[in-house]
Design a protein around this motif. Structure first.
Motif, PDB file in Angstrom:
ATOM      1  N   ALA A 160      -0.549   6.142   8.272  1.00  0.00           N
ATOM      2  CA  ALA A 160      -0.017   4.797   8.302  1.00  0.00           C
ATOM      3  C   ALA A 160      -1.159   3.793   8.215  1.00  0.00           C
ATOM      4  O   ALA A 160      -2.302   4.112   8.567  1.00  0.00           O
ATOM      5  CB  ALA A 160       0.786   4.572   9.580  1.00  0.00           C
ATOM      6  N   ALA A 161      -0.838   2.588   7.777  1.00  0.00           N
ATOM      7  CA  ALA A 161      -1.849   1.544   7.630  1.00  0.00           C
ATOM      8  C   ALA A 161      -1.360   0.259   8.278  1.00  0.00           C
ATOM      9  O   ALA A 161      -0.164  -0.048   8.253  1.00  0.00           O
ATOM     10  CB  ALA A 161      -2.163   1.305   6.150  1.00  0.00           C
ATOM     11  N   THR A 162      -2.315  -0.484   8.835  1.00  0.00           N
ATOM     12  CA  THR A 162      -1.995  -1.748   9.488  1.00  0.00           C
ATOM     13  C   THR A 162      -3.103  -2.756   9.248  1.00  0.00           C
ATOM     14  O   THR A 162      -4.274  -2.383   9.143  1.00  0.00           O
ATOM     15  CB  THR A 162      -1.794  -1.553  10.993  1.00  0.00           C
ATOM     16  N   LEU A 163      -2.722  -4.019   9.213  1.00  0.00           N
ATOM     17  CA  LEU A 163      -3.709  -5.080   9.110  1.00  0.00           C
ATOM     18  C   LEU A 163      -4.264  -5.465  10.478  1.00  0.00           C
ATOM     19  O   LEU A 163      -5.253  -6.201  10.554  1.00  0.00           O
ATOM     20  CB  LEU A 163      -3.093  -6.314   8.437  1.00  0.00           C
ATOM     21  N   LEU A 164      -3.657  -4.963  11.541  1.00  0.00           N
ATOM     22  CA  LEU A 164      -4.134  -5.260  12.881  1.00  0.00           C
ATOM     23  C   LEU A 164      -5.484  -4.598  13.120  1.00  0.00           C
ATOM     24  O   LEU A 164      -5.736  -3.491  12.643  1.00  0.00           O
ATOM     25  CB  LEU A 164      -3.124  -4.777  13.920  1.00  0.00           C
ATOM     26  N   THR A 165      -6.325  -5.248  13.872  1.00  0.00           N
ATOM     27  CA  THR A 165      -7.686  -4.734  14.079  1.00  0.00           C
ATOM     28  C   THR A 165      -7.885  -4.080  15.448  1.00  0.00           C
ATOM     29  O   THR A 165      -8.884  -3.423  15.661  1.00  0.00           O
ATOM     30  CB  THR A 165      -8.716  -5.858  13.927  1.00  0.00           C
ATOM     31  N   GLN A 172       1.082   2.080  18.699  1.00  0.00           N
ATOM     32  CA  GLN A 172       2.511   1.823  18.523  1.00  0.00           C
ATOM     33  C   GLN A 172       2.883   1.901  17.048  1.00  0.00           C
ATOM     34  O   GLN A 172       2.311   1.178  16.222  1.00  0.00           O
ATOM     35  CB  GLN A 172       2.862   0.444  19.075  1.00  0.00           C
ATOM     36  N   SER A 173       3.838   2.719  16.712  1.00  0.00           N
ATOM     37  CA  SER A 173       4.225   2.862  15.315  1.00  0.00           C
ATOM     38  C   SER A 173       4.734   1.553  14.729  1.00  0.00           C
ATOM     39  O   SER A 173       4.558   1.298  13.533  1.00  0.00           O
ATOM     40  CB  SER A 173       5.282   3.952  15.160  1.00  0.00           C
ATOM     41  N   ALA A 174       5.312   0.700  15.561  1.00  0.00           N
ATOM     42  CA  ALA A 174       5.847  -0.577  15.074  1.00  0.00           C
ATOM     43  C   ALA A 174       4.748  -1.505  14.559  1.00  0.00           C
ATOM     44  O   ALA A 174       5.034  -2.442  13.805  1.00  0.00           O
ATOM     45  CB  ALA A 174       6.634  -1.266  16.177  1.00  0.00           C
ATOM     46  N   ASP A 175       3.510  -1.250  14.941  1.00  0.00           N
ATOM     47  CA  ASP A 175       2.397  -2.096  14.494  1.00  0.00           C
ATOM     48  C   ASP A 175       1.881  -1.706  13.116  1.00  0.00           C
ATOM     49  O   ASP A 175       1.034  -2.405  12.567  1.00  0.00           O
ATOM     50  CB  ASP A 175       1.247  -2.029  15.505  1.00  0.00           C
ATOM     51  N   VAL A 215       0.856  -1.185   0.000  1.00  0.00           N
ATOM     52  CA  VAL A 215       0.000   0.000   0.000  1.00  0.00           C
ATOM     53  C   VAL A 215       0.890   1.233   0.000  1.00  0.00           C
ATOM     54  O   VAL A 215       1.795   1.347   0.824  1.00  0.00           O
ATOM     55  CB  VAL A 215      -0.915   0.035   1.244  1.00  0.00           C
ATOM     56  N   GLN A 216       0.661   2.131  -0.910  1.00  0.00           N
ATOM     57  CA  GLN A 216       1.375   3.407  -0.931  1.00  0.00           C
ATOM     58  C   GLN A 216       0.451   4.497  -0.418  1.00  0.00           C
ATOM     59  O   GLN A 216      -0.714   4.572  -0.826  1.00  0.00           O
ATOM     60  CB  GLN A 216       1.860   3.731  -2.345  1.00  0.00           C
ATOM     61  N   LEU A 217       0.988   5.325   0.466  1.00  0.00           N
ATOM     62  CA  LEU A 217       0.191   6.363   1.115  1.00  0.00           C
ATOM     63  C   LEU A 217       0.813   7.725   0.830  1.00  0.00           C
ATOM     64  O   LEU A 217       2.038   7.892   0.908  1.00  0.00           O
ATOM     65  CB  LEU A 217       0.148   6.128   2.629  1.00  0.00           C
ATOM     66  N   VAL A 218      -0.027   8.706   0.516  1.00  0.00           N
ATOM     67  CA  VAL A 218       0.447  10.056   0.218  1.00  0.00           C
ATOM     68  C   VAL A 218      -0.390  11.057   0.998  1.00  0.00           C
ATOM     69  O   VAL A 218      -1.616  11.128   0.818  1.00  0.00           O
ATOM     70  CB  VAL A 218       0.370  10.364  -1.287  1.00  0.00           C
ATOM     71  N   GLU A 219       0.293  11.823   1.851  1.00  0.00           N
ATOM     72  CA  GLU A 219      -0.394  12.847   2.635  1.00  0.00           C
ATOM     73  C   GLU A 219      -0.403  14.182   1.894  1.00  0.00           C
ATOM     74  O   GLU A 219       0.482  14.462   1.085  1.00  0.00           O
ATOM     75  CB  GLU A 219       0.286  13.059   4.004  1.00  0.00           C
ATOM     76  N   TYR A 251       2.757   0.244   6.748  1.00  0.00           N
ATOM     77  CA  TYR A 251       2.874   1.144   5.592  1.00  0.00           C
ATOM     78  C   TYR A 251       2.766   2.590   6.053  1.00  0.00           C
ATOM     79  O   TYR A 251       1.922   2.919   6.885  1.00  0.00           O
ATOM     80  CB  TYR A 251       1.784   0.828   4.560  1.00  0.00           C
ATOM     81  N   TRP A 252       3.626   3.430   5.457  1.00  0.00           N
ATOM     82  CA  TRP A 252       3.726   4.821   5.867  1.00  0.00           C
ATOM     83  C   TRP A 252       3.790   5.747   4.672  1.00  0.00           C
ATOM     84  O   TRP A 252       4.361   5.394   3.637  1.00  0.00           O
ATOM     85  CB  TRP A 252       4.990   5.025   6.711  1.00  0.00           C
ATOM     86  N   GLY A 253       3.224   6.942   4.847  1.00  0.00           N
ATOM     87  CA  GLY A 253       3.406   7.991   3.858  1.00  0.00           C
ATOM     88  C   GLY A 253       4.694   8.748   4.132  1.00  0.00           C
ATOM     89  O   GLY A 253       5.427   8.452   5.072  1.00  0.00           O
ATOM     90  N   GLN A 254       4.958   9.749   3.295  1.00  0.00           N
ATOM     91  CA  GLN A 254       6.201  10.508   3.414  1.00  0.00           C
ATOM     92  C   GLN A 254       6.078  11.672   4.381  1.00  0.00           C
ATOM     93  O   GLN A 254       7.091  12.273   4.762  1.00  0.00           O
ATOM     94  CB  GLN A 254       6.617  11.029   2.033  1.00  0.00           C
TER      95      GLN A 254
END
Length: 124
Positions: A97-102, A107-110, A2-6, A113-116
């Motif tokens: 940021a995106a995560t598959l965790l529900t 926590q950023s480690a969770d 996943v690509q993210l753009v802010e 995928y991150w935008g710039q």
């Protein structure tokens, strides 16, 4: 992947408002929870808030609760951060940021995928 753009960052006076957007490259509905983080110069990355996959649940850091609102439009693959009553201490580079965790993770480690990032500067 996943690509993210802010987008939407800028300079605003204290007490003002800004609306940040995060555009995803792939369909995010039903798969990814999404969040916003921020990082000020010389400080660690800080959790701002998070929204569930459906958009029905949100979770915020105490520092922004009542002032910031996260929303998402899965049909458009976008997430927004409405920031009101901005304070100089809100000045930072803001990341989506995106995560598959529900579960509600701050926590950023969770987040996989991150935008710039987009810069928000609040003047006093």
């Amino acid at each position: 992947q996943v690509q993210l753009v802010e987008s939407g960052g800028g300079l605003v006076q204290a007490g003002g408002s800004l609306r940040l957007s995060c555009a995803a490259s792939a369909r995010t509905s039903s798969r990814y929870s999404m969040g916003w983080f921020r990082q000020a110069p010389g400080k660690e990355r800080e959790f701002v808030g998070r929204i569930s996959r459906s958009g029905g649940s949100t979770f915020y850091a105490d520092s922004v609760k009542g002032r910031f609102t996260i929303s998402r439009d899965n049909a458009k693959n976008t997430m927004n951060l409405q920031m009101n009553s901005l304070k100089p201490e809100d000045t930072a580079n803001y990341y989506c940021a995106a995560t598959l965790l529900t579960y509600n993770s701050a926590q950023s480690a969770d987040y996989s995928y991150w935008g710039q990032g987009t810069q928000v500067t609040v003047s006093s």
